[in-house]
Motif scaffolding. Sequence first.
Motif, PDB file in Angstrom:
ATOM      1  N   HIS A  29      -5.971   0.458  -8.518  1.00 48.46           N
ATOM      2  CA  HIS A  29      -5.131   0.293  -7.326  1.00 48.46           C
ATOM      3  C   HIS A  29      -4.230   1.516  -7.144  1.00 48.46           C
ATOM      4  CE1 HIS A  29      -2.770  -1.664  -4.249  1.00 48.46           C
ATOM      5  NE2 HIS A  29      -1.677  -1.450  -4.948  1.00 48.46           N
ATOM      6  N   HIS A  34      -5.459   5.080  -0.439  1.00 54.47           N
ATOM      7  CA  HIS A  34      -4.937   4.041   0.456  1.00 54.47           C
ATOM      8  C   HIS A  34      -4.887   4.493   1.914  1.00 54.47           C
ATOM      9  CE1 HIS A  34      -4.177   1.307  -2.817  1.00 54.47           C
ATOM     10  NE2 HIS A  34      -3.674   2.335  -3.490  1.00 54.47           N
ATOM     11  N   TYR A  40     -11.291  -4.486  -2.622  1.00 53.38           N
ATOM     12  CA  TYR A  40     -10.858  -5.203  -3.817  1.00 53.38           C
ATOM     13  C   TYR A  40     -11.856  -6.320  -4.066  1.00 53.38           C
ATOM     14  CZ  TYR A  40      -6.535  -2.675  -3.137  1.00 53.38           C
ATOM     15  OH  TYR A  40      -5.611  -1.684  -2.982  1.00 53.38           O
ATOM     16  N   PHE A  76      -1.470  -7.073  -5.640  1.00 49.98           N
ATOM     17  CA  PHE A  76      -1.551  -6.653  -4.241  1.00 49.98           C
ATOM     18  C   PHE A  76      -2.353  -7.653  -3.415  1.00 49.98           C
ATOM     19  CE2 PHE A  76      -4.062  -4.690  -0.890  1.00 49.98           C
ATOM     20  CZ  PHE A  76      -3.034  -4.329  -0.029  1.00 49.98           C
ATOM     21  N   VAL A  77      -3.510  -8.075  -3.945  1.00 48.84           N
ATOM     22  CA  VAL A  77      -4.351  -9.033  -3.220  1.00 48.84           C
ATOM     23  C   VAL A  77      -3.575 -10.333  -2.989  1.00 48.84           C
ATOM     24  CG1 VAL A  77      -6.421 -10.481  -3.371  1.00 48.84           C
ATOM     25  CG2 VAL A  77      -6.551  -8.041  -3.904  1.00 48.84           C
ATOM     26  N   VAL A  80      -1.156 -10.128  -0.007  1.00 51.49           N
ATOM     27  CA  VAL A  80      -1.689 -10.131   1.360  1.00 51.49           C
ATOM     28  C   VAL A  80      -2.555 -11.355   1.654  1.00 51.49           C
ATOM     29  CG1 VAL A  80      -1.594  -7.628   1.592  1.00 51.49           C
ATOM     30  CG2 VAL A  80      -3.710  -8.708   0.788  1.00 51.49           C
ATOM     31  N   THR A  89     -11.041  -8.445  -0.488  1.00 54.87           N
ATOM     32  CA  THR A  89      -9.949  -8.025   0.377  1.00 54.87           C
ATOM     33  C   THR A  89     -10.146  -6.532   0.573  1.00 54.87           C
ATOM     34  OG1 THR A  89      -8.413  -9.743  -0.319  1.00 54.87           O
ATOM     35  CG2 THR A  89      -7.441  -7.722   0.550  1.00 54.87           C
ATOM     36  N   THR A  91      -8.690  -2.907   2.486  1.00 56.03           N
ATOM     37  CA  THR A  91      -7.666  -2.215   3.265  1.00 56.03           C
ATOM     38  C   THR A  91      -8.307  -1.011   3.949  1.00 56.03           C
ATOM     39  OG1 THR A  91      -6.942  -0.850   1.398  1.00 56.03           O
ATOM     40  CG2 THR A  91      -5.751  -2.914   1.775  1.00 56.03           C
ATOM     41  N   ARG A  95      -4.107  -1.155   6.196  1.00 51.92           N
ATOM     42  CA  ARG A  95      -4.142  -2.451   6.874  1.00 51.92           C
ATOM     43  C   ARG A  95      -5.083  -3.384   6.114  1.00 51.92           C
ATOM     44  NH1 ARG A  95      -3.988   1.751  10.387  1.00 51.92           N
ATOM     45  NH2 ARG A  95      -2.573   1.608  12.167  1.00 51.92           N
ATOM     46  N   ALA A  96      -4.565  -4.533   5.680  1.00 51.05           N
ATOM     47  CA  ALA A  96      -5.352  -5.440   4.846  1.00 51.05           C
ATOM     48  C   ALA A  96      -6.146  -6.438   5.681  1.00 51.05           C
ATOM     49  CB  ALA A  96      -4.430  -6.194   3.897  1.00 51.05           C
ATOM     50  N   VAL A  98      -8.622  -9.908   4.751  1.00 46.98           N
ATOM     51  CA  VAL A  98      -9.076 -10.806   3.703  1.00 46.98           C
ATOM     52  C   VAL A  98     -10.434 -11.367   4.089  1.00 46.98           C
ATOM     53  CG1 VAL A  98      -8.548 -12.906   2.409  1.00 46.98           C
ATOM     54  CG2 VAL A  98      -6.706 -11.353   3.074  1.00 46.98           C
TER      55      VAL A  98
END
Length: 127
Positions: A29, A34, A40, A76-77, A80, A89, A91, A95-96, A98
């Motif tokens: 991570h 990013h 993820y 982190f997961v 969000v 998940t 990004t 911007r995430a 799911v």
Amino acid sequence: MSFSAFLLLALFALLIVMNLPHRGRSASHRDADHAGVVVYWRPGCPYCMRLRARLRFTRLRYSEVNIWKDPDAAAFVRSVADGNETVPTVTVAGRAMVNPSKSQVLEAAGRHLPAPGGRERGGDPRP
């Protein structure tokens, strides 16, 4: 060996291969890009295997982070995904999303990642 035994063995081998991170895409991570696309995932997750397999046949550059090997990624997961470790998940430029589909990931990448010339490709220009 019977045909059904062969099929089971082939399926087992495929599941093992699909659970391995793609060479050069595995990241933590902390080290993942990013500003780009980060997937993820966790071993054994059929939704992760499906998305990762579909993304491998695109030209999209992305990093893969195994949440079972990286506590920061798992945290982190959860942050969000309403406190859950819901994977995949993804990004895109921070911007995430799911459990997105391949088309949702590619659409978000087209909207939020810089084009080869350095300009944003369109869509919502907000960070």
